[in-house]
Design a protein around this motif. Structure first.
Motif, PDB file in Angstrom:
ATOM      1  N   GLU A   1      -3.565   8.536   1.620  1.00  0.00           N
ATOM      2  CA  GLU A   1      -2.971   7.296   1.149  1.00  0.00           C
ATOM      3  C   GLU A   1      -3.602   6.786  -0.135  1.00  0.00           C
ATOM      4  O   GLU A   1      -3.109   5.838  -0.746  1.00  0.00           O
ATOM      5  CB  GLU A   1      -3.040   6.220   2.234  1.00  0.00           C
ATOM      6  CG  GLU A   1      -4.440   5.887   2.728  1.00  0.00           C
ATOM      7  CD  GLU A   1      -4.863   6.692   3.955  1.00  0.00           C
ATOM      8  OE1 GLU A   1      -5.537   6.104   4.820  1.00  0.00           O
ATOM      9  OE2 GLU A   1      -4.543   7.876   4.032  1.00  0.00           O
TER      10      GLU A   1
ATOM     11  N   GLN B   1       0.828  -1.210   0.000  1.00  0.00           N
ATOM     12  CA  GLN B   1       0.000   0.000   0.000  1.00  0.00           C
ATOM     13  C   GLN B   1       0.861   1.257   0.000  1.00  0.00           C
ATOM     14  O   GLN B   1       0.577   2.214  -0.729  1.00  0.00           O
ATOM     15  CB  GLN B   1      -0.933   0.018   1.205  1.00  0.00           C
ATOM     16  CG  GLN B   1      -1.892   1.201   1.199  1.00  0.00           C
ATOM     17  CD  GLN B   1      -2.790   1.230   2.423  1.00  0.00           C
ATOM     18  OE1 GLN B   1      -2.438   1.791   3.461  1.00  0.00           O
ATOM     19  NE2 GLN B   1      -3.954   0.610   2.309  1.00  0.00           N
ATOM     20  N   GLN B   2       1.926   1.262   0.800  1.00  0.00           N
ATOM     21  CA  GLN B   2       2.797   2.418   0.866  1.00  0.00           C
ATOM     22  C   GLN B   2       3.474   2.687  -0.473  1.00  0.00           C
ATOM     23  O   GLN B   2       3.588   3.844  -0.917  1.00  0.00           O
ATOM     24  CB  GLN B   2       3.847   2.223   1.955  1.00  0.00           C
ATOM     25  CG  GLN B   2       4.797   3.400   2.125  1.00  0.00           C
ATOM     26  CD  GLN B   2       4.087   4.666   2.568  1.00  0.00           C
ATOM     27  OE1 GLN B   2       3.088   4.600   3.272  1.00  0.00           O
ATOM     28  NE2 GLN B   2       4.595   5.815   2.136  1.00  0.00           N
TER      29      GLN B   2
ATOM     30  N   ALA C   1       0.981   4.235  -2.853  1.00  0.00           N
ATOM     31  CA  ALA C   1       0.708   5.623  -2.493  1.00  0.00           C
ATOM     32  C   ALA C   1       1.846   6.526  -2.950  1.00  0.00           C
ATOM     33  O   ALA C   1       1.614   7.605  -3.514  1.00  0.00           O
ATOM     34  CB  ALA C   1       0.496   5.751  -0.990  1.00  0.00           C
ATOM     35  N   GLU C   2       3.092   6.094  -2.735  1.00  0.00           N
ATOM     36  CA  GLU C   2       4.239   6.894  -3.153  1.00  0.00           C
ATOM     37  C   GLU C   2       4.290   7.037  -4.669  1.00  0.00           C
ATOM     38  O   GLU C   2       4.568   8.134  -5.194  1.00  0.00           O
ATOM     39  CB  GLU C   2       5.527   6.245  -2.642  1.00  0.00           C
ATOM     40  CG  GLU C   2       5.682   6.323  -1.124  1.00  0.00           C
ATOM     41  CD  GLU C   2       6.881   5.560  -0.613  1.00  0.00           C
ATOM     42  OE1 GLU C   2       7.575   4.925  -1.448  1.00  0.00           O
ATOM     43  OE2 GLU C   2       7.129   5.581   0.611  1.00  0.00           O
TER      44      GLU C   2
ATOM     45  N   ASN D   1      -4.873  10.212   5.549  1.00  0.00           N
ATOM     46  CA  ASN D   1      -3.492  10.654   5.373  1.00  0.00           C
ATOM     47  C   ASN D   1      -3.097  10.697   3.898  1.00  0.00           C
ATOM     48  O   ASN D   1      -1.922  10.548   3.565  1.00  0.00           O
ATOM     49  CB  ASN D   1      -2.552   9.723   6.146  1.00  0.00           C
ATOM     50  CG  ASN D   1      -2.811   9.756   7.634  1.00  0.00           C
ATOM     51  OD1 ASN D   1      -2.783  10.822   8.255  1.00  0.00           O
ATOM     52  ND2 ASN D   1      -3.092   8.585   8.217  1.00  0.00           N
TER      53      ASN D   1
ATOM     54  N   GLU E   1      -0.268  -4.527  -3.667  1.00  0.00           N
ATOM     55  CA  GLU E   1      -1.230  -3.691  -2.943  1.00  0.00           C
ATOM     56  C   GLU E   1      -2.586  -4.378  -2.871  1.00  0.00           C
ATOM     57  O   GLU E   1      -3.209  -4.445  -1.815  1.00  0.00           O
ATOM     58  CB  GLU E   1      -1.341  -2.333  -3.636  1.00  0.00           C
ATOM     59  CG  GLU E   1      -1.983  -1.251  -2.805  1.00  0.00           C
ATOM     60  CD  GLU E   1      -3.462  -1.087  -3.048  1.00  0.00           C
ATOM     61  OE1 GLU E   1      -4.114  -0.328  -2.311  1.00  0.00           O
ATOM     62  OE2 GLU E   1      -3.981  -1.730  -3.979  1.00  0.00           O
TER      63      GLU E   1
END
Length: 245
Positions: free
Chosen positions: A206, A42-43, A46-47, A204, A73
């Motif tokens: 995301e 997931q991170q 998002a990036e 946030n 993801e």
């Protein structure tokens, strides 16, 4: 209380239709690397999205830029949300029949679930991401469902379906309203459509690739309520079933 689970779907509750093994074999990864990729999936998405996502080039982003990062993801989401995803499969089992379209089918969980339903003749899996399509083709063959699952990049023109499913996709589209209208046209008069959406970019940020424009969302719901009538179902999930209105 856990709802009754049809025997033809029981393998999802055992190992998510063998998802981890399929990912490991398809991507030629060892177990440790796979777990690490799932944990950071997931991170990483998002990036990548904050860096490269542009609504004017949304299709190209999902088709060319995300590569296999999207598999991790999506895989992590399906594994972490096991009960929720399971209930969407129960909803499919309740209503799916005949010819099914899975639009934006991702890693293929719902395509596989639909293909296992005894009242389903064939499932058209549609996804713009070529790696996703190759992965689902691999999964279908491993599960002995390749004769029942047809893969395509775009929604077939001028074809009719008895059931349409579309999970966690509409919020990613540049024009989700137009897609609703296409679904309405493609659905047989007595057919059912099963949908969910998440028009929110996250607490946030995301999910920067999700629509959250208020005017667009209001128009989306106006279109939905004009074209479709909700059919009650008993599962505690955000997914909804509709028939043509």
């Amino acid at each position: 209380m856990t709802p009754p689970i049809p025997s033809f779907l029981s393998s999802f509750w055992q190992d998510a239709f063998n998802l981890k093994q399929h990912l490991q074999e398809f991507l030629h990864l060892d177990v440790e690397t796979l777990e690490s990729k799932l944990a950071s999936g997931q991170q990483e998405m998002a990036e990548l999205s904050h860096k490269d996502f542009d609504w004017q080039q949304a299709t190209a982003f999902y088709q060319d830029r995300v590569k296999d990062a999207y598999l991790f993801e999506l895989g992590a989401w399906h594994l972490a949300s096991h009960d929720y995803i399971g209930n969407t499969l129960l909803l499919i089992a309740k209503y799916a029949q005949g010819r099914v379209l899975d639009f934006g089918g991702g890693i293929g969980t719902h395509t596989i679930g639909a293909a296992l339903c005894p009242d389903v003749k064939e499932v058209i899996y549609c996804d713009v991401n070529p790696i996703n399509r190759d992965f689902v083709k691999y999964r279908a063959k491993q599960l002995g469902l390749d004769s029942k699952i047809i893969l395509c990049q775009e929604m077939p023109d001028s074809e009719k379906f008895d059931t349409i499913v579309c999970f966690d996709v509409l919020e990613h589209l540049p024009d989700p309203i137009q897609q609703l209208l296409k679904f309405h046209q493609a659905l047989n008069d007595e057919g059912k459509i099963i949908l969910n959406w998440y028009f929110f970019q996250g607490f946030n940020q995301e999910f920067p690739f999700h629509h959250d424009d208020r005017q667009l969302i209001e128009s989306f719901f106006q279109t939905l309520q004009t074209k479709f009538l909700e059919v009650f179902h008993p599962y505690l999930i955000t997914s909804r079933c509709y028939r043509k209105w």
